[in-house]
Enzyme design. Structure first.
Site, PDB file in Angstrom:
ATOM      1  N   CYS A 140       0.831  -1.204   0.000  1.00 18.88           N
ATOM      2  CA  CYS A 140       0.000   0.000   0.000  1.00 18.88           C
ATOM      3  C   CYS A 140       0.867   1.255   0.000  1.00 18.88           C
ATOM      4  CB  CYS A 140      -0.929  -0.016   1.211  1.00 18.88           C
ATOM      5  SG  CYS A 140      -1.926   1.468   1.310  1.00 18.88           S
ATOM      6  N   CYS A 143      -0.331   4.132   2.161  1.00 20.58           N
ATOM      7  CA  CYS A 143      -0.132   3.958   3.608  1.00 20.58           C
ATOM      8  C   CYS A 143       1.333   4.190   3.982  1.00 20.58           C
ATOM      9  CB  CYS A 143      -0.482   2.541   4.053  1.00 20.58           C
ATOM     10  SG  CYS A 143      -1.965   1.882   3.354  1.00 20.58           S
ATOM     11  N   ASP A 144       2.253   3.692   3.161  1.00 16.83           N
ATOM     12  CA  ASP A 144       3.640   3.575   3.612  1.00 16.83           C
ATOM     13  C   ASP A 144       4.642   4.426   2.840  1.00 16.83           C
ATOM     14  OD1 ASP A 144       2.730   1.719   5.439  1.00 16.83           O
ATOM     15  OD2 ASP A 144       3.029   0.033   4.074  1.00 16.83           O
TER      16      ASP A 144
END
Ligand code: FAD
Length: 356
Positions: A140, A143-144
């Site tokens: 993701c 997200c990261d």
């Protein structure tokens, strides 16, 4: 109702992604008393994205988490209940209702079930993957990505998700590389165009006919480099496995600080095995489809499927929401008919029989 059952519900929905929440809004408004179980990713895949630009009604776009929160508020406003928990097993009881067991040991019974359990990101199974997942390797980007500011980053994949993730990562990366095992991308034209603009500006570089075979690094220091293989005709790992073409494959080390897999999804259907429901070779639920009503019927009486757990092709927020609506309407028709026939599960009658 047996002692270990927490509660009986008319309808249980597995999943609080956009399909499950839309089903919840419709089911609550039809007085079907839905309980929506969150699973291990409350809010579903849309909680992993910042901007949703193609959901109708939001000309300026809306953040995924905001869209999901709004839907959850809307579902609970009409009387849907949500709870934390992961469904471990669903089975059909002799009386025609379902038993729904959660991984925490709680069990429910329900007259109907909607599976809106989505699909989980796929991984490659290459050496280094298990050790480095969460330590430089991610599924993701939204997200990261920010954790690896200033690093060179590698995105693996060739569809919409890969293009979207690569474009997003240019915010943080020194250079984003896309490794794709073929020459052509499967992505929508709009994503290919955006990507090519960034290729021209030097923010993205394409590694075509290339596959990742190993990730090197440690959880302490993150990813150091990866091993890539390349063959001019594509699918290099297949060529590497064939003695006739193995020599034509170029293998080399490549320095990157983060790797993002964007290679598709696996549908979350394991928990439905006990129902005997039919799935395709990849595990996606097979539903009636076609025209007219009952399109989300799985073939198991009272079990309906909606969203990415069924739809291996479109996999969009709006299509998942549409199927969630259909599933709730199909479930309502099923429940109404059973009620009319006096065939809904009667908790008190069962309890009385158990006392005798
Ligand atoms: C990074 C990213 C960006 C995206 N951007 C867009 C976009 O801009 N526009 C667009 O249209 N689409 C976008 N998509 C696709 C879109 O998010 C999906 O098509 C949509 O979320 C599918 O919804 P769903 O409800 O079917 O499944 P999901 O969103 O996958 O939700 C599944 C739900 O089921 C639950 N669950 C799973 N297993 C169980 C279990 N055993 N018991 C109980 N619950 C369970 C999960 O916890 C989750 O709550 C994006 C996807 C990603 C990953």
């Amino acid at each position: 109702m047996t002692d270990d059952v927490v509660e009986h519900r008319r309808l249980i929905i597995a999943g609080t992604g956009i399909a499950g929440l839309t089903a919840g809004i419709y089911a609550a408004r039809s007085n079907n008393d839905p309980l929506i179980i969150e699973g291990d990713e409350p809010g579903g895949q849309l909680t992993l994205t910042t901007d949703v630009e193609n959901y109708p009604g939001f000309p300026e776009g809306i953040s995924g988490p905001e869209l999901i929160n709004n839907m959850k508020t809307q579902a609970t406003k009409f009387g849907a209940d949500t709870r934390n928990g992961i469904v471990a097993d669903v089975s059909k009881e002799p009386a025609g209702h379902f038993r729904v067991e959660l991984t925490d040991g709680d069990a429910y019974t329900a007259d109907a079930v909607i599976a809106a359990s989505g699909a989980s990101a796929r991984t490659l199974g290459v050496p280094g993957e298990d050790e480095l997942m969460g330590y430089g390797l991610s599924t993701c980007a939204t997200c990261d990505g920010a954790f690896f500011r200033g690093e060179d980053m590698l995105v693996v994949g060739g569809g919409d998700a890969a293009m979207e993730e690569a474009n997003f990562l240019t915010k943080f990366a020194d250079t984003v590389y896309i490794a794709h095992r073929r020459e052509e991308f499967r992505a929508e034209d709009v994503w290919i165009d955006r990507t090519m603009e960034k290729v021209e500006s030097g923010e993205i570089e394409l590694l075509l006919n290339t596959e990742l075979t190993e990730i090197h690094g440690t959880p302490e220091d993150g990813i150091d480099h990866v091993t890539l293989v390349e063959h001019p005709d594509g699918h290099p790992t297949e060529k590497l496995d064939d003695p006739a073409t193995a020599d034509e494959v170029e293998e080399y080390d490549f320095d990157v600080g983060a790797v993002f897999f964007a290679i598709g999804h696996t549908p979350n259907t394991d928990f439905l095995e006990g129902t005997g429901v039919e799935t395709d070779d990849e595990g996606y639920l097979i539903t009636e489809g076609g025209r007219g009503g009952n399109q989300t019927d799985t073939g198991v009486d009272g079990l309906f499927g909606a969203g990415d757990v069924v739809d291996f092709h479109y996999q969009q927020a709006v299509t998942a929401a549409g199927m969630g609506c259909e599933a709730a309407l199909d479930a309502d028709e099923y429940l109404t008919e059973r009620e009319r026939a006096g065939e809904l599960y009667e908790v008190e009658a069962d309890a009385a029989a158990a006392d005798d």
